[in-house]
Design a protein around this motif. Structure first.
Motif, PDB file in Angstrom:
ATOM      1  N   MET A 250      34.130  47.059  40.142  1.00  0.00           N
ATOM      2  CA  MET A 250      32.712  47.383  40.284  1.00  0.00           C
ATOM      3  C   MET A 250      31.859  46.741  39.181  1.00  0.00           C
ATOM      4  O   MET A 250      30.698  47.107  38.999  1.00  0.00           O
ATOM      5  N   SER A 251      32.436  45.771  38.473  1.00  0.00           N
ATOM      6  CA  SER A 251      31.658  45.040  37.465  1.00  0.00           C
ATOM      7  C   SER A 251      30.708  44.084  38.172  1.00  0.00           C
ATOM      8  O   SER A 251      30.929  43.711  39.342  1.00  0.00           O
ATOM      9  N   ALA A 252      29.654  43.674  37.472  1.00  0.00           N
ATOM     10  CA  ALA A 252      28.646  42.791  38.084  1.00  0.00           C
ATOM     11  C   ALA A 252      29.284  41.484  38.569  1.00  0.00           C
ATOM     12  O   ALA A 252      28.973  40.994  39.662  1.00  0.00           O
ATOM     13  N   ALA A 253      30.222  40.927  37.763  1.00  0.00           N
ATOM     14  CA  ALA A 253      30.860  39.648  38.127  1.00  0.00           C
ATOM     15  C   ALA A 253      31.689  39.795  39.400  1.00  0.00           C
ATOM     16  O   ALA A 253      31.657  38.944  40.293  1.00  0.00           O
ATOM     17  N   SER A 254      32.430  40.908  39.497  1.00  0.00           N
ATOM     18  CA  SER A 254      33.276  41.146  40.670  1.00  0.00           C
ATOM     19  C   SER A 254      32.426  41.362  41.924  1.00  0.00           C
ATOM     20  O   SER A 254      32.708  40.810  42.987  1.00  0.00           O
ATOM     21  N   LEU A 255      31.373  42.164  41.800  1.00  0.00           N
ATOM     22  CA  LEU A 255      30.498  42.447  42.949  1.00  0.00           C
ATOM     23  C   LEU A 255      29.763  41.189  43.404  1.00  0.00           C
ATOM     24  O   LEU A 255      29.588  40.967  44.601  1.00  0.00           O
TER      25      LEU A 255
END
Length: 645
Positions: A250-255
């Motif tokens: 749910m990190s910004a990079a993953s999303l």
């Protein structure tokens, strides 16, 4: 609402069971590692240090094996695909985040008795109903009912937040969720983590629904496009509204990576749709197919770049990265193949068709091919064959590159359907090349320029529509949210006995649900009985009036005889003795807004547009409610609705 039967032995449930088991094992190994690391740091005994170091290497080895097993599980794309006999390129779905069971009975009962001053036993049914809803949403079915179940639970969390989570303290409950990609457990007291995880599962379920559609038919393709667009919307909404996520998925990079992946899968479905709809022997239709394929290659290249970034590549399954890379090469090959087919298989343009074909061909290549003028190229079959041959040569090279990359991944090698698609496309290009390759060709085949990417249907990121699933606040018996919420505090309820005087009771009432005592006449019956301006009427003669309309309360008061009436009232802390001048000014300035907010207290219309928009704002920094207030008193209706009794 019910989730899937957790014991049903479907392929997907077996997969999810294995995921849950691996998550628990990872949790156990990480605890052992943390304990061993603490002991290693604390001890000065060399022998103990050696033993602990050995144990640590064993635990780390176990963790690595478990993470590899989970990666293989995340790569089991074939389970989520449809059972149709038609051959379609597999799509990448996401597994659901797992969560632990949560017992809210004691914390919620304690809060109801301490904060609301109610008999908490009377609310056991509502608490159990909420817990059953949470239990059901852990195993949503892979269809519209499963999506509605997740949405219903998410909407109930809005009410739970306002009722039981004050801004200054926590409920003391931990929400445990496992990372979808790494299996690492995380926990937080913040309800925002629970909301975010449910939203993630909403997006993941959309990906599974999209992957299972039969994309050989137009309805199946449209459903797949819709599902992947909604998945992109859920992940994008999560990225914009949830920060400081404790888990990597749910990190910004993953999303950001997941949004791009979903957009690419939508674009792939659009290409398949164009293939299905367009006439096969039309020159312009073939050019469009080539440009659509180039567009798919473009978006998958972007996804591949995102997946290979340093802080993302460590936890994205290798099979995903490889699949995306394979697709980018495969669609580049298809773009050159369809360019060749347009040039070699379609009849030469007539004088009437030429201007339209010239216009389309001018925007077809990234740079114009060397050689004769455009008009000569389009009307000379030999020149068309030469350029077509160059495109086919490039297509074959890209097909071979896609097959080489595919062969590097052990998991993808097991996917027969992908192997079949790549092999078929490669053979088709080889067959076409040998068909147009003449023995007497002495010219050197030139380098075909890349095709300009273009699409007729841009992917749309569809944000979740929370208002589509209407819910009623499970705890509405506690009273209207405008007053009876976790952020408001009030003094203990008082029971006042009133006798009607010559001039009535001697107070002014205003609003609905609950009715407010807006003014008390000095020396009147109400003043002598101890009623104060700013009190809320919560009962009349033992009858609960928290949700009662103005007229209903007035009717109850009027129906009292000589024996008088018992009124239950509460006073909000900080709302005592408001100045009448300021109160009038507040009433004048925001009368219409206050009348509108009255609707939000209606028992049934809890999900009107205003409620829905507030529902979207669930970050910890946001204000919980936009009620019109004065000195801590939320007014509900003013002006015309005020009357003297």
């Amino acid at each position: 609402q019910q989730g899937c039967d957790p014991f049903a032995q479907t392929q997907r449930s077996k997969l999810q069971h294995r995921r849950a088991r691996i998550n628990q094992q990872i949790n156990k190994e990480m605890r052992m590692r943390a304990g061993a690391e603490n002991l290693f740091r604390a001890t000065s005994n060399h022998k103990v240090k050696e033993t602990v170091a050995l144990e640590l290497s064993y635990v780390n080895s176990n963790l690595q094996l478990l993470k590899e097993e989970l990666e293989e599980l995340n790569s089991s794309m074939d389970v989520y695909q449809n059972d149709s006999e038609s051959i379609s390129v597999p799509m990448i779905p996401l597994g659901l985040k797992e969560t632990k069971e949560l017992d809210l009975l004691v914390p919620l009962k304690d809060f109801i008795s301490e904060h609301y001053g109610e008999e908490s036993v009377l609310f056991e049914k509502e608490i159990k109903e909420f817990m059953e809803l949470r239990q059901a949403m852990r195993t949503p079915s892979r269809n519209e009912a499963g999506l509605e179940l997740l949405m219903e639970y998410y909407n109930q969390l809005y009410f739970l937040d306002i009722r039981f989570f004050p801004p200054t303290k926590t409920l003391g409950v931990f929400f445990h969720w496992y990372d979808s990609l790494t299996g690492v457990p995380s926990h937080q007291r913040a309800l925002a983590f629970e909301k975010g995880s449910v939203l993630f599962n909403l997006g993941a379920l959309h990906t599974q629904i999209g992957a299972r559609q039969d994309r050989a038919s137009l309805p199946g393709l449209n459903q797949a496009i819709d599902a992947f667009q909604k998945a992109a919307g859920a992940f994008n909404y999560l990225k914009e509204n949830f920060s400081n996520a404790p888990s990597l998925d749910m990190s910004a990079a993953s999303l950001n990576m997941l949004v791009r992946l979903m957009v690419a899968q939508v674009q792939e479905c659009v290409f398949e749709k164009v293939t299905l709809l367009r006439a096969q022997n039309d020159f312009l239709a073939r050019l469009q197919l080539a440009q659509e394929a180039a567009r798919v290659e473009d978006v998958y290249s972007l996804v591949h770049q995102t997946m290979t970034q340093p802080h993302v590549k460590d936890y994205v399954p290798f099979s995903w990265t490889t699949m995306v890379h394979v697709k980018s090469e495969h669609f580049k090959a298809l773009s050159h193949y369809f360019a060749a087919i347009a040039l070699c298989d379609c009849p030469v343009a007539s004088d009437a068709e030429l201007p339209e074909q010239e216009k389309a061909f001018l925007q077809f290549h990234v740079i114009m091919p060397e050689g004769p003028s455009l008009r000569v190229l389009l009307q000379d079959p030999e020149e068309r064959r030469k350029l077509g041959k160059a495109h086919l040569r490039k297509a074959i090279m890209k097909h071979e590159e896609a097959m080489r990359i595919h062969g590097l991944c052990k998991i993808l090698r097991k996917m027969d359907i992908l192997q079949e698609v790549l092999s078929f496309a490669h053979k088709r290009s080889l067959s076409k090349y040998s068909e147009i390759d003449h023995e007497e060709d002495f010219f050197e085949t030139g380098e075909a320029p890349d095709i300009h990417p273009k699409t007729h249907q841009k992917p749309e990121i569809k944000s979740p529509n929370f208002s589509q699933v209407k819910v009623t606040d499970l705890f509405h018996r506690l009273g209207p949210l405008s007053v009876f919420s976790a952020k408001n505090k009030w003094y203990p309820a008082r029971r006042v006995h009133l006798m009607r005087g010559e001039n009535g009771f001697g107070f002014t009432l205003r609003g609905d649900s609950p009715v407010l005592i807006a003014g008390v006449i000095p020396g009147g019956c109400a003043a002598e009985a101890g009623l104060k301006e700013g009190d809320y009427i919560i009962s009349v003669n033992g009858q609960d009036c928290k949700w009662s309309k103005h007229a209903e309360v007035v009717q109850l008061l009027k129906s009292t005889g000589k024996e008088g009436v018992d009124i239950g009232v509460i006073t909000l802390q900080g709302s005592e003795c408001p100045k009448s001048v300021d109160r009038r000014a507040a009433g004048m300035s925001s009368g219409s807004g206050m009348l509108k907010s009255n609707k939000e207290n209606s028992r049934k219309s809890l999900m009107n547009s205003k409620g829905a928009s507030t529902l979207l704002v669930w970050s910890k920094k946001s204000k919980r409610s936009k009620k019109s207030t004065y000195s801590g008193v939320p007014f509900t209706a003013v002006g015309d609705n005020e009357a003297m009794y």
